[in-house]
Design a protein around this motif. Structure first.
Motif, PDB file in Angstrom:
ATOM      1  N   VAL A 199       0.838  -1.200   0.000  1.00  0.00           N
ATOM      2  CA  VAL A 199       0.000   0.000   0.000  1.00  0.00           C
ATOM      3  C   VAL A 199       0.870   1.247   0.000  1.00  0.00           C
ATOM      4  O   VAL A 199       0.610   2.215  -0.733  1.00  0.00           O
ATOM      5  N   THR A 200       1.948   1.230   0.794  1.00  0.00           N
ATOM      6  CA  THR A 200       2.838   2.385   0.869  1.00  0.00           C
ATOM      7  C   THR A 200       3.493   2.667  -0.471  1.00  0.00           C
ATOM      8  O   THR A 200       3.551   3.817  -0.939  1.00  0.00           O
ATOM      9  N   LEU A 201       3.973   1.610  -1.127  1.00  0.00           N
ATOM     10  CA  LEU A 201       4.617   1.805  -2.426  1.00  0.00           C
ATOM     11  C   LEU A 201       3.618   2.282  -3.475  1.00  0.00           C
ATOM     12  O   LEU A 201       3.941   3.120  -4.321  1.00  0.00           O
ATOM     13  N   TRP A 202       2.407   1.741  -3.431  1.00  0.00           N
ATOM     14  CA  TRP A 202       1.407   2.125  -4.428  1.00  0.00           C
ATOM     15  C   TRP A 202       1.014   3.590  -4.278  1.00  0.00           C
ATOM     16  O   TRP A 202       0.711   4.264  -5.271  1.00  0.00           O
ATOM     17  N   ASN A 203       1.026   4.084  -3.054  1.00  0.00           N
ATOM     18  CA  ASN A 203       0.652   5.475  -2.791  1.00  0.00           C
ATOM     19  C   ASN A 203       1.817   6.443  -2.960  1.00  0.00           C
ATOM     20  O   ASN A 203       1.636   7.655  -2.826  1.00  0.00           O
ATOM     21  N   THR A 204       2.996   5.906  -3.245  1.00  0.00           N
ATOM     22  CA  THR A 204       4.152   6.760  -3.482  1.00  0.00           C
ATOM     23  C   THR A 204       3.980   7.496  -4.812  1.00  0.00           C
ATOM     24  O   THR A 204       3.420   6.932  -5.756  1.00  0.00           O
ATOM     25  N   PRO A 205       4.427   8.745  -4.912  1.00  0.00           N
ATOM     26  CA  PRO A 205       4.306   9.470  -6.191  1.00  0.00           C
ATOM     27  C   PRO A 205       4.880   8.663  -7.351  1.00  0.00           C
ATOM     28  O   PRO A 205       5.976   8.117  -7.263  1.00  0.00           O
ATOM     29  N   ASP A 206       4.092   8.575  -8.425  1.00  0.00           N
ATOM     30  CA  ASP A 206       4.445   7.817  -9.631  1.00  0.00           C
ATOM     31  C   ASP A 206       4.569   6.327  -9.352  1.00  0.00           C
ATOM     32  O   ASP A 206       5.016   5.572 -10.227  1.00  0.00           O
ATOM     33  N   SER A 207       4.158   5.891  -8.133  1.00  0.00           N
ATOM     34  CA  SER A 207       4.185   4.479  -7.758  1.00  0.00           C
ATOM     35  C   SER A 207       5.551   3.832  -8.010  1.00  0.00           C
ATOM     36  O   SER A 207       5.650   2.668  -8.360  1.00  0.00           O
ATOM     37  N   MET A 208       6.633   4.594  -7.866  1.00  0.00           N
ATOM     38  CA  MET A 208       7.993   4.085  -8.049  1.00  0.00           C
ATOM     39  C   MET A 208       8.153   3.437  -9.418  1.00  0.00           C
ATOM     40  O   MET A 208       8.670   2.322  -9.551  1.00  0.00           O
ATOM     41  N   VAL A 209       7.702   4.125 -10.449  1.00  0.00           N
ATOM     42  CA  VAL A 209       7.805   3.568 -11.804  1.00  0.00           C
ATOM     43  C   VAL A 209       9.261   3.420 -12.213  1.00  0.00           C
ATOM     44  O   VAL A 209       9.661   2.425 -12.825  1.00  0.00           O
TER      45      VAL A 209
ATOM     46  N   GLY B 241      10.551  -9.485   1.096  1.00  0.00           N
ATOM     47  CA  GLY B 241      10.167 -10.196  -0.111  1.00  0.00           C
ATOM     48  C   GLY B 241      10.793  -9.629  -1.361  1.00  0.00           C
ATOM     49  O   GLY B 241      11.108  -8.434  -1.443  1.00  0.00           O
ATOM     50  N   GLN B 242      10.965 -10.491  -2.350  1.00  0.00           N
ATOM     51  CA  GLN B 242      11.596 -10.086  -3.596  1.00  0.00           C
ATOM     52  C   GLN B 242      10.712  -9.155  -4.410  1.00  0.00           C
ATOM     53  O   GLN B 242      11.205  -8.315  -5.163  1.00  0.00           O
ATOM     54  N   ILE B 243       9.400  -9.294  -4.292  1.00  0.00           N
ATOM     55  CA  ILE B 243       8.500  -8.414  -5.043  1.00  0.00           C
ATOM     56  C   ILE B 243       8.690  -6.967  -4.606  1.00  0.00           C
ATOM     57  O   ILE B 243       8.846  -6.055  -5.430  1.00  0.00           O
ATOM     58  N   ILE B 244       8.690  -6.746  -3.289  1.00  0.00           N
ATOM     59  CA  ILE B 244       8.899  -5.391  -2.764  1.00  0.00           C
ATOM     60  C   ILE B 244      10.298  -4.893  -3.113  1.00  0.00           C
ATOM     61  O   ILE B 244      10.481  -3.732  -3.521  1.00  0.00           O
ATOM     62  N   ALA B 245      11.310  -5.757  -2.970  1.00  0.00           N
ATOM     63  CA  ALA B 245      12.688  -5.344  -3.249  1.00  0.00           C
ATOM     64  C   ALA B 245      12.854  -4.932  -4.709  1.00  0.00           C
ATOM     65  O   ALA B 245      13.507  -3.930  -5.020  1.00  0.00           O
ATOM     66  N   SER B 246      12.269  -5.703  -5.621  1.00  0.00           N
ATOM     67  CA  SER B 246      12.380  -5.368  -7.048  1.00  0.00           C
ATOM     68  C   SER B 246      11.610  -4.092  -7.367  1.00  0.00           C
ATOM     69  O   SER B 246      12.078  -3.241  -8.139  1.00  0.00           O
ATOM     70  N   TRP B 247      10.426  -3.948  -6.804  1.00  0.00           N
ATOM     71  CA  TRP B 247       9.600  -2.764  -7.038  1.00  0.00           C
ATOM     72  C   TRP B 247      10.318  -1.507  -6.551  1.00  0.00           C
ATOM     73  O   TRP B 247      10.402  -0.496  -7.260  1.00  0.00           O
TER      74      TRP B 247
ATOM     75  N   THR C 153      13.569  -1.067  -5.780  1.00  0.00           N
ATOM     76  CA  THR C 153      14.890  -0.828  -6.342  1.00  0.00           C
ATOM     77  C   THR C 153      14.854  -0.522  -7.830  1.00  0.00           C
ATOM     78  O   THR C 153      15.532   0.393  -8.300  1.00  0.00           O
ATOM     79  N   LEU C 154      14.035  -1.263  -8.573  1.00  0.00           N
ATOM     80  CA  LEU C 154      14.068  -1.189 -10.028  1.00  0.00           C
ATOM     81  C   LEU C 154      12.855  -0.523 -10.648  1.00  0.00           C
ATOM     82  O   LEU C 154      12.840  -0.280 -11.858  1.00  0.00           O
ATOM     83  N   GLY C 155      11.820  -0.255  -9.859  1.00  0.00           N
ATOM     84  CA  GLY C 155      10.598   0.295 -10.414  1.00  0.00           C
ATOM     85  C   GLY C 155       9.702  -0.797 -10.990  1.00  0.00           C
ATOM     86  O   GLY C 155      10.075  -1.966 -11.050  1.00  0.00           O
ATOM     87  N   ILE C 156       8.514  -0.406 -11.435  1.00  0.00           N
ATOM     88  CA  ILE C 156       7.530  -1.399 -11.874  1.00  0.00           C
ATOM     89  C   ILE C 156       7.948  -2.120 -13.162  1.00  0.00           C
ATOM     90  O   ILE C 156       7.994  -3.354 -13.189  1.00  0.00           O
ATOM     91  N   PRO C 157       8.284  -1.430 -14.274  1.00  0.00           N
ATOM     92  CA  PRO C 157       8.577  -2.169 -15.518  1.00  0.00           C
ATOM     93  C   PRO C 157       9.801  -3.073 -15.396  1.00  0.00           C
ATOM     94  O   PRO C 157       9.737  -4.274 -15.690  1.00  0.00           O
TER      95      PRO C 157
ATOM     96  N   THR D 235      10.700   4.457   8.703  1.00  0.00           N
ATOM     97  CA  THR D 235      11.319   3.832   7.545  1.00  0.00           C
ATOM     98  C   THR D 235      10.625   2.511   7.235  1.00  0.00           C
ATOM     99  O   THR D 235      10.443   1.672   8.112  1.00  0.00           O
ATOM    100  N   MET D 236      10.258   2.320   5.982  1.00  0.00           N
ATOM    101  CA  MET D 236       9.557   1.105   5.589  1.00  0.00           C
ATOM    102  C   MET D 236      10.541  -0.050   5.442  1.00  0.00           C
ATOM    103  O   MET D 236      11.552   0.074   4.753  1.00  0.00           O
TER     104      MET D 236
END
Length: 480
Positions: free
Chosen positions: A345-355, A375-381, A383-387, A370-371
């Motif tokens: 939820v925190t990442l999704w509400n971040t500006p530009d959703s960490m694209v 998990g690898q899903i959160i780490a990849s999101w 660190t690397l953004g959604i795409p 500090t969040m």
């Protein structure tokens, strides 16, 4: 001839296998506090030298040494820190990363041939390495060169090590049996130390817990520690222990394994790391599907249930283990699960959703607000953004699914166990544990490489190419 064998025997024993790495750990443990800060760079250099020596001896020796180093280097670091002072940069933990990078020169030679590059397994690791390069560039654009270097090292070294192992791995099960043999040494030591740590944490562990930002380890007080034994945290210790328990249970049956399994099983329970428990249970159930491992899986499953029951009923740790087991079905009352959902939820509400992603940036989870990153899903999101993060996750899943298929491609005990470990890694650990960095990443890439040996991946591709070449003349001339 006999005299020659007698002369060469002790020399081979000293220079082969994991003994040089064990000597490095012991010497640093004894002499390191007296050397002061100099012991840290010397240990890193020693790890590189030990890695080169082990790789020259054999691939199996290098794997055994790597597991030994990952299991005990954090413990040696803490003993040095309590005498010399806390090292926030964790310089000594660079040593194991350099250790697994020692195969790089031979990897370049292996990959320089066109035959090796036909290996389709290399595609997914190459994608992961490209994603890591993207994350490093994000940090460099933020002028954070240190985070770029450390992040790239922790993420890329295990992938490169996995590629090197896969190029040498064969479907005869030699490497996974070598891993099982070293766990026969590691598990009883880490298990017994973990029990001691829970009952009365040593001074170096209390010192480290007071300074390190690792909230998941509990409190530096008796009966209030989430056991991390000689390793870096409960998640790392539990993942290594669950892997070792499965390997010993299926590949090293006998009374020697029972001696190793007992303290390791109790240490795993005292880590209170439910992800490791679930992954182990899923792996055992997976092994029940196959005829080659069904009987052993039933015996191992009953043994796990018996060990958990004995720990609850006949040890002073029963209450805390029972509470943690009951939390598996608590649903909305599961604080850890709710915290993971809040991260999304925190990442999704971040500006530009960490694209775009934030790159390899260090965040101190001990600072209020500090969040954490679970998990690898959160780490990849993050660190690397959604795409790019989705691309990296797809590559990990690709390798994991291919590795899980080892149970069908190599229907021996070794193949089924490797498939079970791969399934647990992708199905359980990937959403709940970061498998892209550090010791856990190195462990998973070892398993992935063994589950997809070179002779299993190149031969099908060559057969397909040959079939296509044979069919082409018929196509050109109109023949069927």
């Amino acid at each position: 001839m006999n005299q020659g064998r007698l002369k060469s025997g002790p020399v081979d024993f000293v220079l082969s296998g994991w003994l040089p790495t064990a000597l490095l750990l012991i010497v640093t443990l004894v002499v390191g506090p007296a050397l002061g800060g100099l012991s840290r760079p010397l240990f890193v250099v020693g790890c590189a030298a030990a890695g080169w020596l082990a790789w020259q001896r054999s691939t199996a020796a290098h794997i055994q040494s790597a597991i030994l180093l990952f299991a005990f280097a954090p413990f040696v670091r803490r003993v040095v820190d309590v005498s010399v002072g806390y090292d926030a940069a964790s310089i000594m933990l660079i040593g194991p990363m350099l250790f697994i990078l020692t195969p790089l020169p031979s990897l370049w030679t292996l990959l320089s041939s066109r035959e090796q590059l036909r290996d389709p397994w290399l595609i997914a690791p190459a994608i992961v390495l490209a994603c890591i390069a993207y994350g490093a560039m994000l940090s460099i654009f933020q002028n954070d060169w240190m985070s770029a270097a450390t992040g790239a090292l922790k993420w890329a070294a295990p992938v490169l090590y996995g590629i090197a192992l896969q190029q040498r791995a064969k479907s005869d099960g030699e490497l996974v049996n070598a891993m099982a043999r070293i766990f026969l040494v590691v598990l009883p030591l880490t298990g017994l130390y973990g029990i001691w740590q829970y009952v009365d944490p040593p001074s170096w562990d209390r010192f480290w817990m007071n300074y390190a930002s690792i909230l998941s380890a509990g409190y530096p007080l008796p009966y209030m520690v989430r056991v991390f034994s000689t390793m870096n945290g409960p998640a790392t210790y539990a993942t290594f222990t669950a892997t070792g328990l499965l390997l010993l249970g299926f590949l090293r049956p006998g009374w020697q394994s029972l001696i190793a399994l007992a303290p390791a099983a109790l240490g795993l329970l005292l880590s209170l790391y439910r992800t490791g428990w679930i992954a182990l249970a899923v792996a055992v159930m997976f092994c029940m599907v196959f005829q080659s491992t069904r009987r052993r899986a039933l015996a191992t499953g009953l043994g796990i249930v018996g060990a958990a029951t004995a720990a609850v009923l006949f040890t002073p740790f029963g209450e805390v283990i029972t509470d943690r087991l009951q939390s598996l079905g608590s649903g909305s009352e599961d604080g850890s699960g709710n915290e993971r959902l809040e991260e999304f939820v925190t990442l999704w509400n971040t500006p530009d959703s960490m694209v775009v992603g934030s790159g390899f940036s260090f965040t101190d989870i001990g600072v209020a607000g500090t969040m954490p990153v679970d998990g690898q899903i959160i780490a990849s999101w993050l660190t690397l953004g959604i795409p790019v993060g989705l691309l990296c996750l797809a590559a990990y899943i690709w390798v994991g699914v291919w590795s899980t298929s080892a149970a069908w491609r190599m229907p021996t005990k070794e193949g089924v166990v490797l498939g079970a470990l791969s399934l647990g890694g992708i199905l359980i650990h990937l959403p709940l544990t970061s498998i892209s960095s550090g010791e856990i990443s190195a462990l998973f890439w070892m398993i992935f490489a063994m589950a997809c040996p070179h002779d299993q991946t190149v031969r099908p591709a060559e057969d397909a190419a040959m079939s296509l070449q044979q069919a082409q003349p018929g196509i050109r001339t109109g023949r069927v």
